[in-house]
Design a protein around this motif. Structure first.
Motif, mmCIF file in Angstrom:
data_model
loop_
_atom_site.group_PDB
_atom_site.id
_atom_site.type_symbol
_atom_site.label_atom_id
_atom_site.label_comp_id
_atom_site.label_asym_id
_atom_site.label_seq_id
_atom_site.Cartn_x
_atom_site.Cartn_y
_atom_site.Cartn_z
ATOM 1 N N GLU A 218 0.820 -1.203 0.000
ATOM 2 C CA GLU A 218 0.000 0.000 0.000
ATOM 3 C C GLU A 218 0.855 1.254 0.000
ATOM 4 O O GLU A 218 1.983 1.264 0.496
ATOM 5 C CB GLU A 218 -0.960 0.029 1.196
ATOM 6 C CG GLU A 218 -0.284 0.085 2.550
ATOM 7 C CD GLU A 218 -1.287 0.103 3.688
ATOM 8 O OE1 GLU A 218 -2.309 -0.586 3.595
ATOM 9 O OE2 GLU A 218 -1.025 0.807 4.685
ATOM 10 N N VAL A 219 0.293 2.305 -0.581
ATOM 11 C CA VAL A 219 0.914 3.633 -0.584
ATOM 12 C C VAL A 219 -0.143 4.619 -0.101
ATOM 13 O O VAL A 219 -1.292 4.571 -0.556
ATOM 14 C CB VAL A 219 1.405 4.032 -1.989
ATOM 15 C CG1 VAL A 219 1.965 5.449 -1.972
ATOM 16 C CG2 VAL A 219 2.453 3.045 -2.497
ATOM 17 N N ILE A 220 0.237 5.493 0.830
ATOM 18 C CA ILE A 220 -0.679 6.496 1.379
ATOM 19 C C ILE A 220 -0.286 7.869 0.866
ATOM 20 O O ILE A 220 0.891 8.247 0.922
ATOM 21 C CB ILE A 220 -0.662 6.494 2.929
ATOM 22 C CG1 ILE A 220 -0.879 5.085 3.480
ATOM 23 C CG2 ILE A 220 -1.732 7.452 3.461
ATOM 24 C CD1 ILE A 220 -2.215 4.494 3.144
ATOM 25 N N LEU A 221 -1.262 8.607 0.366
ATOM 26 C CA LEU A 221 -1.002 9.940 -0.176
ATOM 27 C C LEU A 221 -1.993 10.950 0.376
ATOM 28 O O LEU A 221 -3.108 10.590 0.776
ATOM 29 C CB LEU A 221 -1.083 9.930 -1.708
ATOM 30 C CG LEU A 221 -0.211 8.916 -2.434
ATOM 31 C CD1 LEU A 221 -1.055 7.738 -2.893
ATOM 32 C CD2 LEU A 221 0.520 9.543 -3.610
ATOM 33 N N LYS A 222 -1.577 12.220 0.383
ATOM 34 C CA LYS A 222 -2.460 13.315 0.787
ATOM 35 C C LYS A 222 -2.714 14.189 -0.425
ATOM 36 O O LYS A 222 -1.777 14.604 -1.109
ATOM 37 C CB LYS A 222 -1.827 14.127 1.921
ATOM 38 C CG LYS A 222 -2.721 15.260 2.408
ATOM 39 C CD LYS A 222 -2.214 15.846 3.726
ATOM 40 C CE LYS A 222 -0.921 16.591 3.544
ATOM 41 N NZ LYS A 222 -0.503 17.287 4.789
ATOM 42 N N VAL A 223 -3.988 14.458 -0.696
ATOM 43 C CA VAL A 223 -4.395 15.254 -1.842
ATOM 44 C C VAL A 223 -5.018 16.547 -1.330
ATOM 45 O O VAL A 223 -5.954 16.522 -0.525
ATOM 46 C CB VAL A 223 -5.417 14.492 -2.715
ATOM 47 C CG1 VAL A 223 -5.858 15.343 -3.891
ATOM 48 C CG2 VAL A 223 -4.820 13.168 -3.198
ATOM 49 N N SER A 224 -4.501 17.681 -1.804
ATOM 50 C CA SER A 224 -4.996 18.969 -1.317
ATOM 51 C C SER A 224 -6.427 19.220 -1.783
ATOM 52 O O SER A 224 -6.876 18.687 -2.806
ATOM 53 C CB SER A 224 -4.088 20.111 -1.799
ATOM 54 O OG SER A 224 -4.294 20.354 -3.171
ATOM 55 N N ALA A 225 -7.124 20.070 -1.048
ATOM 56 C CA ALA A 225 -8.523 20.373 -1.352
ATOM 57 C C ALA A 225 -8.674 21.021 -2.726
ATOM 58 O O ALA A 225 -9.720 20.898 -3.362
ATOM 59 C CB ALA A 225 -9.090 21.279 -0.269
ATOM 60 N N ARG A 226 -7.623 21.703 -3.200
ATOM 61 C CA ARG A 226 -7.714 22.420 -4.475
ATOM 62 C C ARG A 226 -7.932 21.484 -5.660
ATOM 63 O O ARG A 226 -8.528 21.876 -6.660
ATOM 64 C CB ARG A 226 -6.435 23.240 -4.697
ATOM 65 C CG ARG A 226 -6.318 24.450 -3.784
ATOM 66 C CD ARG A 226 -5.145 25.325 -4.192
ATOM 67 N NE ARG A 226 -5.300 25.859 -5.539
ATOM 68 C CZ ARG A 226 -4.391 26.622 -6.135
ATOM 69 N NH1 ARG A 226 -3.264 26.925 -5.513
ATOM 70 N NH2 ARG A 226 -4.600 27.088 -7.350
ATOM 71 N N VAL A 227 -7.444 20.245 -5.540
ATOM 72 C CA VAL A 227 -7.585 19.308 -6.665
ATOM 73 C C VAL A 227 -8.387 18.069 -6.274
ATOM 74 O O VAL A 227 -8.501 17.119 -7.051
ATOM 75 C CB VAL A 227 -6.195 18.874 -7.206
ATOM 76 C CG1 VAL A 227 -5.424 20.072 -7.712
ATOM 77 C CG2 VAL A 227 -5.405 18.132 -6.139
ATOM 78 N N ALA A 228 -8.952 18.068 -5.079
ATOM 79 C CA ALA A 228 -9.655 16.889 -4.573
ATOM 80 C C ALA A 228 -10.785 16.433 -5.496
ATOM 81 O O ALA A 228 -11.050 15.231 -5.629
ATOM 82 C CB ALA A 228 -10.198 17.156 -3.173
ATOM 83 N N VAL A 229 -11.448 17.392 -6.134
ATOM 84 C CA VAL A 229 -12.592 17.055 -6.982
ATOM 85 C C VAL A 229 -12.201 16.098 -8.098
ATOM 86 O O VAL A 229 -12.980 15.222 -8.482
ATOM 87 C CB VAL A 229 -13.235 18.332 -7.568
ATOM 88 C CG1 VAL A 229 -12.250 19.075 -8.471
ATOM 89 C CG2 VAL A 229 -14.499 17.990 -8.339
ATOM 90 N N TYR A 230 -10.988 16.218 -8.613
ATOM 91 C CA TYR A 230 -10.550 15.328 -9.695
ATOM 92 C C TYR A 230 -10.400 13.893 -9.200
ATOM 93 O O TYR A 230 -10.602 12.939 -9.952
ATOM 94 C CB TYR A 230 -9.224 15.819 -10.273
ATOM 95 C CG TYR A 230 -9.303 17.205 -10.873
ATOM 96 C CD1 TYR A 230 -9.928 17.420 -12.096
ATOM 97 C CD2 TYR A 230 -8.774 18.306 -10.207
ATOM 98 C CE1 TYR A 230 -10.021 18.689 -12.651
ATOM 99 C CE2 TYR A 230 -8.854 19.585 -10.747
ATOM 100 C CZ TYR A 230 -9.479 19.767 -11.965
ATOM 101 O OH TYR A 230 -9.573 21.027 -12.508
ATOM 102 N N PHE A 231 -10.034 13.729 -7.937
ATOM 103 C CA PHE A 231 -9.812 12.406 -7.360
ATOM 104 C C PHE A 231 -11.101 11.765 -6.873
ATOM 105 O O PHE A 231 -11.190 10.545 -6.771
ATOM 106 C CB PHE A 231 -8.782 12.486 -6.223
ATOM 107 C CG PHE A 231 -7.392 12.802 -6.691
ATOM 108 C CD1 PHE A 231 -6.433 11.805 -6.779
ATOM 109 C CD2 PHE A 231 -7.040 14.092 -7.063
ATOM 110 C CE1 PHE A 231 -5.148 12.079 -7.224
ATOM 111 C CE2 PHE A 231 -5.761 14.387 -7.519
ATOM 112 C CZ PHE A 231 -4.810 13.383 -7.592
#
Length: 306
Positions: A218-231
């Motif tokens: 497993e790999v854990i990542l943090k995605v900022s709110a600015r681009v969260a919609v794409y994820f």
């Protein structure tokens, strides 16, 4: 392009499922259901699915009773994927599906690389996979100095289309290796048979990509709110699972059973909005790569010139 293939495959799978259940389909109703033009449905039924023995009566399409219930869900999905990328080989007809619609071929995405010029090689490789015979071929390896051809004898497992590119996944020297179909020449089916390893088959079928050695749990990542919609809209990362959404909109994302080379290029693309949390080894490797890039002569010269 990928979105269009996705939509086509999903629509075709739904149509095939309805037909398999004995439903009578009307073009106008299908166009309304899938919110597409009637010409699109005509293309689905009259071109992409023309290999089916339709019974057409009063503007409705159905299958003969002898065909109903014959398709399994995996058959339907495989049908839909091939029909959505029909330009890979040219015309699709009943003979095509009898030849290619097998579990020796995996399509992990719906983008299309035309390999019509390699169809003979493709057929030989596919035949070796299905009959479980060793395969020998010449492979073009490109180095910085020259093009080199090397001979390989392998246990061929699967033909995989990933991100539009066709690959042979095979076992060589007890390791899973991946070969681009366009670089394979002179394939020859050998007389010696082999017994496929079920664990290797499972690894190839369940992997989200073409990397099979050195896969991390497993790999854990943090995605900022600015681009969260794409994820949240779709899976941007391989085997992506959103495990937590913080109050500020930041996402914590987990990717299971992935190779670092499936993750690192995507993280570099999304910098600074995506950050590796774990494992530390991958985070350190990314930082080292970025530092090397910043210190490279080409990078420093570009800023010095300006």
């Amino acid at each position: 392009m990928k979105k269009e293939y996705d939509k086509t495959a999903i629509r075709l799978a739904s149509i095939l499922f309805k037909l398999n259940q004995g439903e009578k389909l009307n073009k106008k109703q299908l166009a309304e259901e899938f919110n597409v033009h009637s010409r699109t449905i005509s293309r689905d039924l009259d071109e992409r699915l023309s290999f089916l023995p339709f019974v057409i009566s009063q503007n409705t399409y159905t299958l003969p009773s002898s065909y109903l219930g014959k398709l399994r869900l995996e058959d339907i999905n495989r049908f839909a994927k091939f029909a959505s990328v029909k330009d890979l080989f040219g015309k699709i007809d009943q003979a095509f599906f009898q030849k290619y619609l097998t579990d020796s071929i995996i399509i992990k995405s719906y983008q299309a690389e035309s390999i019509a010029h390699k169809q003979q090689e493709f057929d030989i490789i596919n035949d070796a996979i299905q009959k479980k015979y060793l395969l020998k071929f010449s492979y073009k390896r490109v180095s910085q100095k020259e093009d080199k051809n090397r001979s390989f004898e392998v246990e061929p497992y699967k033909l995989v289309n990933n991100l539009g590119i066709w690959y042979l996944v095979a076992l060589h020297d007890d390791k899973i290796k991946v070969f681009s179909i366009t670089k394979i020449s002179l394939p020859q089916v050998q007389n010696q048979k082999f017994e496929p390893n079920p664990l290797i088959v499972e690894t190839i079928e369940n992997g989200d990509g073409i990397y099979f050695e050195g896969v991390m749990d497993e790999v854990i990542l943090k995605v900022s709110a600015r681009v969260a919609v794409y994820f949240t809209r779709r899976a941007v990362l391989p085997n992506q699972e959103i495990v937590k959404e913080m109050t500020n909109g930041t996402l914590i994302v987990m990717c299971k059973k992935v190779h670092e080379q499936s993750i690192l290029p995507l993280v570099r693309y999304w910098i600074p909005h995506v950050e590796i949390i774990a494992p530390d080894s991958m985070k350190i490797k990314l930082m080292q790569e970025l530092q090397q890039y910043i210190e490279s002569p080409s990078y420093t010269d570009s800023y010095t010139d300006s």
